[in-house]
Design a protein around this motif. Sequence first.
Motif, PDB file in Angstrom:
ATOM      1  N   ALA A 391       0.820  -1.246  -0.038  1.00 33.34           N
ATOM      2  CA  ALA A 391       0.055  -0.004  -0.041  1.00 33.34           C
ATOM      3  C   ALA A 391       0.978   1.296   0.119  1.00 33.34           C
ATOM      4  O   ALA A 391       1.948   1.260   0.555  1.00 33.34           O
ATOM      5  CB  ALA A 391      -0.981   0.088   1.404  1.00 33.34           C
ATOM      6  N   ARG A 392       0.174   2.237  -0.584  1.00 37.45           N
ATOM      7  CA  ARG A 392       1.231   3.711  -0.496  1.00 37.45           C
ATOM      8  C   ARG A 392       1.179   4.130   0.705  1.00 37.45           C
ATOM      9  O   ARG A 392      -0.065   4.542   1.232  1.00 37.45           O
ATOM     10  CB  ARG A 392       0.358   4.687  -1.734  1.00 37.45           C
ATOM     11  N   PRO A 393       2.328   4.587   1.172  1.00 38.51           N
ATOM     12  CA  PRO A 393       2.404   5.299   2.539  1.00 38.51           C
ATOM     13  C   PRO A 393       1.753   6.525   2.306  1.00 38.51           C
ATOM     14  O   PRO A 393       1.369   7.240   1.501  1.00 38.51           O
ATOM     15  CB  PRO A 393       4.066   5.537   2.587  1.00 38.51           C
ATOM     16  N   VAL A 394       1.195   6.972   3.492  1.00 41.97           N
ATOM     17  CA  VAL A 394       0.593   8.238   3.791  1.00 41.97           C
ATOM     18  C   VAL A 394       1.364   9.245   4.153  1.00 41.97           C
ATOM     19  O   VAL A 394       1.926   8.995   5.102  1.00 41.97           O
ATOM     20  CB  VAL A 394      -0.541   8.236   4.765  1.00 41.97           C
ATOM     21  N   HIS A 395       1.677  10.170   3.193  1.00 36.01           N
ATOM     22  CA  HIS A 395       2.770  11.325   3.558  1.00 36.01           C
ATOM     23  C   HIS A 395       2.373  12.321   4.161  1.00 36.01           C
ATOM     24  O   HIS A 395       3.322  13.462   4.243  1.00 36.01           O
ATOM     25  CB  HIS A 395       3.718  11.442   2.246  1.00 36.01           C
ATOM     26  N   GLU A 396       0.868  12.865   4.190  1.00 34.14           N
ATOM     27  CA  GLU A 396       0.297  14.178   4.652  1.00 34.14           C
ATOM     28  C   GLU A 396       1.069  14.792   5.939  1.00 34.14           C
ATOM     29  O   GLU A 396       1.175  16.025   6.070  1.00 34.14           O
ATOM     30  CB  GLU A 396      -1.016  13.937   4.656  1.00 34.14           C
ATOM     31  N   LYS A 397       1.558  13.744   6.831  1.00 36.45           N
ATOM     32  CA  LYS A 397       2.137  14.488   8.139  1.00 36.45           C
ATOM     33  C   LYS A 397       3.523  13.995   8.361  1.00 36.45           C
ATOM     34  O   LYS A 397       3.991  14.196   9.359  1.00 36.45           O
ATOM     35  CB  LYS A 397       1.024  13.731   9.350  1.00 36.45           C
ATOM     36  N   ALA A 398       4.120  13.582   7.220  1.00 35.83           N
ATOM     37  CA  ALA A 398       5.577  13.245   7.384  1.00 35.83           C
ATOM     38  C   ALA A 398       6.405  14.443   7.518  1.00 35.83           C
ATOM     39  O   ALA A 398       7.386  14.304   8.355  1.00 35.83           O
ATOM     40  CB  ALA A 398       5.952  12.747   6.043  1.00 35.83           C
ATOM     41  N   TRP A 399       6.021  15.705   7.315  1.00 35.76           N
ATOM     42  CA  TRP A 399       6.776  16.885   7.574  1.00 35.76           C
ATOM     43  C   TRP A 399       6.746  17.087   9.157  1.00 35.76           C
ATOM     44  O   TRP A 399       7.605  17.684   9.658  1.00 35.76           O
ATOM     45  CB  TRP A 399       6.260  18.230   6.728  1.00 35.76           C
ATOM     46  N   MET A 400       5.477  16.930   9.719  1.00 34.71           N
ATOM     47  CA  MET A 400       5.186  17.152  11.016  1.00 34.71           C
ATOM     48  C   MET A 400       6.156  16.185  11.855  1.00 34.71           C
ATOM     49  O   MET A 400       6.672  16.569  12.899  1.00 34.71           O
ATOM     50  CB  MET A 400       3.738  17.102  11.277  1.00 34.71           C
TER      51      MET A 400
END
Length: 589
Positions: A391-400
Amino acid sequence: MPLDAWLAFIAVIAVFPLMAFTRIGADMVLLGAVVVLLTLGVIDPQQALAGFSSSGLFTVAFMYVLVASIRETGGIDLIIRYVLGRPKDEGSALRRLLVPVASMSGFINNTPVVATYIPAVLSWSRRLALPAHRFLMPLSFASILGGTITLFGTSTNLVVNGMLADRYPSLAMGLFDIAWVGVPVAVIGVVYLLVVGYRLLPERRGAEQVFENPREFTIEMEVDAEGPLVDKTVEEAGLRHLQELFLVEIERGGNVVSVVGPGEKLKGGDRLVFAGTSAGAVELQQMRGLVPSYHGESSLEKDFKERRLVEAVVSDQCQFVGQRIREGHFRTLYGAAVLAVCRNGERVAGNLGQIRLQPADVLLLEARPPFIERHRQSRDFLLISQVNGSARPVHEKAWMAWSILIGVVALATFGVLSLLNAAMLGAALAVVTGCCSIGAAKRSLDVQVLLTIAASFGLGAALENSGAAQTLATTVLGLANGDPWLMLVMVYVVVALLTALITNNAAAVITFPIVVASAESMGVNPMPYVVAVMFAASASFITPIGYQTNLMVYGPGGYRFGDYLRVGGLLNVLVALVALPLIPQIWPF
């Protein structure tokens, strides 16, 4: 020595072979030794439980949560995607891999870094048409080298610094204090891996090559719609305990029945997929009611929603080690069917059900999607990766997540907060902001490592309070003839040998009181010896059991014990030659 000292000494001597040569977990061995010493009165309850209140222990625990937030948000995957790229040759590929890994491991515990990189490296090497085993061992070694740059890099550094702060509060180290030695060690070590190390690895197939064509070890038959097996269960049809193969799944009307139970009823036209040797096809051909399947495409090559092909590396803690796959009811317990076993780079031939599992075996499994998440943190497996896509990782909060980690590093570096307080605050923010769920935070805690650390403190207290540490220190001093340099070399060699046989945390914690007592008896600064313990405990290069990341790449890379000694032996010597002269320059005797 008094009786208590002899008892403490015997207990410590006993734990080394138990951890090195048995399948009993290091945490259980050390806890057992603490219980014995507590029962015999060598230590009191407060000393036995002191490790569970150690600042180093809690710092390690909170760091696991921070690392989990990076992993859960796909933060590491972003770096893999943009850093690895498409190099032109093997040398540039190694540079793209090792330099970022060593740098990241200075700030993130190296175990999750390696766990994240392994499946990426396997896929990456296939795209580049380069052998994966030339990358996996250097990957593990680079992460270990990077862990010597900061106190964050490995749990051993944090634990040793915690013991140092408890004993000498004024000598507690800053986050980057060991970088004066760690950076040269990491640079020389990575250069060695880039220039010499990977060339010493023999040509050998890894698990990804052994498993690249699942159809090689599958046999497919179809239930005759007019035959006697229709409406019979798998058990009644005699398909449950075949000698040369076993039933993996049933394809029925475009759907798949995974992990087939003995009570599953057969229907006309069912397509049965068996795993085993090609010789097993002869037995199937003779069974009335089964006909060969001529559908062309193997069902294992189809992308069914309810099935995944998964590679799993068997841990030395797995309850199935030493057992046959069939006798242990592997499929019933895990809800996954074993399609093949890879050992030392070769697929194990013969009846799959009769294979006895060994540590670092790589299993090709067919399982439902929940299997991966359910067992990703299991002690039974060192690594679980999906073969046919993920599954594609969810990157929306990676910066946080990265911002929180950088903030923790900054607060600890500039002395705004202690390392423990900064890590605690960072872990809480990771959970509150949703970078890491509470469930993921709980799963991220490596209980075995934490128990090992805590129990090691109990043994250390037994050595120190019983007088055994002082006696051993006197003996070591006699061998060193009062020479601080010779003493430094002896400390390094002893700890490096111990960490090759047992866990690095246990080796560091058990030897710490002996080393400090030796320095006090000589009347010299204990700091150079404490730092030598840190670096020697991290020099886990000569055996796969010396450190967890070595064992994680052992199966997927198709390595053998001798490969670690061949590549890691010289690396151990290089690290010692760089670290030992530098340590007294930064921390004089």
